[in-house]
Design a protein around this motif. Sequence first.
Motif, mmCIF file in Angstrom:
data_model
loop_
_atom_site.group_PDB
_atom_site.id
_atom_site.type_symbol
_atom_site.label_atom_id
_atom_site.label_comp_id
_atom_site.label_asym_id
_atom_site.label_seq_id
_atom_site.Cartn_x
_atom_site.Cartn_y
_atom_site.Cartn_z
ATOM 1 N N MET A 1 0.852 -1.165 0.000
ATOM 2 C CA MET A 1 0.000 0.000 0.000
ATOM 3 C C MET A 1 0.899 1.229 0.000
ATOM 4 O O MET A 1 1.870 1.304 0.740
ATOM 5 C CB MET A 1 -0.899 0.016 1.234
ATOM 6 N N ASN A 2 0.567 2.169 -0.813
ATOM 7 C CA ASN A 2 1.265 3.451 -0.849
ATOM 8 C C ASN A 2 0.276 4.559 -0.537
ATOM 9 O O ASN A 2 -0.829 4.567 -1.061
ATOM 10 C CB ASN A 2 1.878 3.715 -2.224
ATOM 11 N N THR A 3 0.704 5.456 0.303
ATOM 12 C CA THR A 3 -0.102 6.628 0.603
ATOM 13 C C THR A 3 0.839 7.781 0.945
ATOM 14 O O THR A 3 1.993 7.555 1.305
ATOM 15 C CB THR A 3 -1.099 6.366 1.754
ATOM 16 N N THR A 4 0.349 8.981 0.812
ATOM 17 C CA THR A 4 1.154 10.162 1.106
ATOM 18 C C THR A 4 0.450 10.984 2.174
ATOM 19 O O THR A 4 -0.754 11.175 2.128
ATOM 20 C CB THR A 4 1.323 11.015 -0.166
ATOM 21 N N SER A 5 1.230 11.454 3.124
ATOM 22 C CA SER A 5 0.701 12.309 4.181
ATOM 23 C C SER A 5 1.610 13.523 4.309
ATOM 24 O O SER A 5 2.827 13.377 4.447
ATOM 25 C CB SER A 5 0.640 11.553 5.496
ATOM 26 N N ILE A 6 1.022 14.701 4.236
ATOM 27 C CA ILE A 6 1.773 15.949 4.333
ATOM 28 C C ILE A 6 1.145 16.793 5.434
ATOM 29 O O ILE A 6 -0.078 16.893 5.521
ATOM 30 C CB ILE A 6 1.737 16.725 2.999
ATOM 31 N N ALA A 7 1.988 17.403 6.256
ATOM 32 C CA ALA A 7 1.478 18.259 7.329
ATOM 33 C C ALA A 7 2.325 19.523 7.404
ATOM 34 O O ALA A 7 3.524 19.512 7.133
ATOM 35 C CB ALA A 7 1.519 17.543 8.668
ATOM 36 N N SER A 8 1.675 20.613 7.756
ATOM 37 C CA SER A 8 2.385 21.864 7.997
ATOM 38 C C SER A 8 1.950 22.408 9.346
ATOM 39 O O SER A 8 0.812 22.230 9.758
ATOM 40 C CB SER A 8 2.105 22.874 6.885
ATOM 41 N N VAL A 9 2.887 23.057 10.016
ATOM 42 C CA VAL A 9 2.622 23.587 11.351
ATOM 43 C C VAL A 9 3.148 25.015 11.420
ATOM 44 O O VAL A 9 4.236 25.316 10.947
ATOM 45 C CB VAL A 9 3.326 22.734 12.435
ATOM 46 N N LEU A 10 2.340 25.886 11.995
ATOM 47 C CA LEU A 10 2.737 27.259 12.221
ATOM 48 C C LEU A 10 2.362 27.596 13.660
ATOM 49 O O LEU A 10 1.214 27.382 14.064
ATOM 50 C CB LEU A 10 2.022 28.205 11.249
ATOM 51 N N GLY A 11 3.321 28.085 14.426
ATOM 52 C CA GLY A 11 3.012 28.349 15.822
ATOM 53 C C GLY A 11 3.938 29.370 16.443
ATOM 54 O O GLY A 11 4.911 29.818 15.831
ATOM 55 N N GLU A 32 -0.689 27.020 18.187
ATOM 56 C CA GLU A 32 -0.174 26.239 17.065
ATOM 57 C C GLU A 32 -1.327 25.872 16.140
ATOM 58 O O GLU A 32 -2.354 25.393 16.591
ATOM 59 C CB GLU A 32 0.489 24.979 17.617
ATOM 60 N N TRP A 33 -1.145 26.123 14.853
ATOM 61 C CA TRP A 33 -2.112 25.718 13.832
ATOM 62 C C TRP A 33 -1.460 24.631 13.004
ATOM 63 O O TRP A 33 -0.333 24.762 12.549
ATOM 64 C CB TRP A 33 -2.500 26.899 12.955
ATOM 65 N N ARG A 34 -2.152 23.505 12.805
ATOM 66 C CA ARG A 34 -1.624 22.382 12.050
ATOM 67 C C ARG A 34 -2.616 22.021 10.938
ATOM 68 O O ARG A 34 -3.810 21.880 11.181
ATOM 69 C CB ARG A 34 -1.428 21.185 12.960
ATOM 70 N N HIS A 35 -2.089 21.903 9.720
ATOM 71 C CA HIS A 35 -2.892 21.462 8.578
ATOM 72 C C HIS A 35 -2.308 20.145 8.085
ATOM 73 O O HIS A 35 -1.111 20.056 7.816
ATOM 74 C CB HIS A 35 -2.872 22.495 7.449
ATOM 75 N N ALA A 36 -3.132 19.122 7.997
ATOM 76 C CA ALA A 36 -2.681 17.808 7.532
ATOM 77 C C ALA A 36 -3.493 17.411 6.314
ATOM 78 O O ALA A 36 -4.713 17.601 6.266
ATOM 79 C CB ALA A 36 -2.848 16.762 8.629
ATOM 80 N N PHE A 37 -2.807 16.863 5.328
ATOM 81 C CA PHE A 37 -3.458 16.367 4.120
ATOM 82 C C PHE A 37 -3.003 14.930 3.916
ATOM 83 O O PHE A 37 -1.817 14.670 3.763
ATOM 84 C CB PHE A 37 -3.087 17.215 2.903
ATOM 85 N N ASP A 38 -3.943 14.004 3.957
ATOM 86 C CA ASP A 38 -3.645 12.593 3.753
ATOM 87 C C ASP A 38 -4.163 12.173 2.393
ATOM 88 O O ASP A 38 -5.333 12.375 2.069
ATOM 89 C CB ASP A 38 -4.294 11.738 4.837
#
Length: 111
Positions: A1-11, A32-38
Motif C-alpha cells: 500500500m502506498n499513501t502520502t501524508s503531508i502536514a504543515s505547522v505554524l506556531g 499552534e495551527w496544524r494542517h494535515a493532508f492525507d
Amino acid sequence: MNTTSIASVLGARFAYPILQNWGVLTPTTRAEWRHAFDGGYVQGLNYVDLVGLSSNYTVSGTSTARDTLTGGLGLRAEVGNSLSLDLEYLLTSSASGIESQRVRGAMKYGF
C-alpha cells in the motif's frame, strides 16, 4: 500500500520571566495551527487458502484534509540554578470540536 501524508505547522510561544527573591517565575503561552493532508490509497487483499479463485478484495481510503488549533498556558518556576518545575495545560480543537486536553508537568534537577 502506498499513501502520502503531508502536514504543515505554524506556531508561536511566548514567555515572560518575572524575577522573585527565591528564583524566576515564568508564565508561558503557546498557539499552534496544524494542517494535515492525507492522500487516498487502495490496498488489495486476498486469502491464501482460496488459490485460483477470484477472491480479490480491496480496501480504499479517500484523501482528507484536516486543520487543528492547539493553545496552551503554562508556568515555570526556577529555584536557584538546579531546580525547575513546569506545569502546562494544552487544548486541541478542530472544526468538529475539542479533540484533546492535556496537563503536562515536569521537574528538573541538575547535579
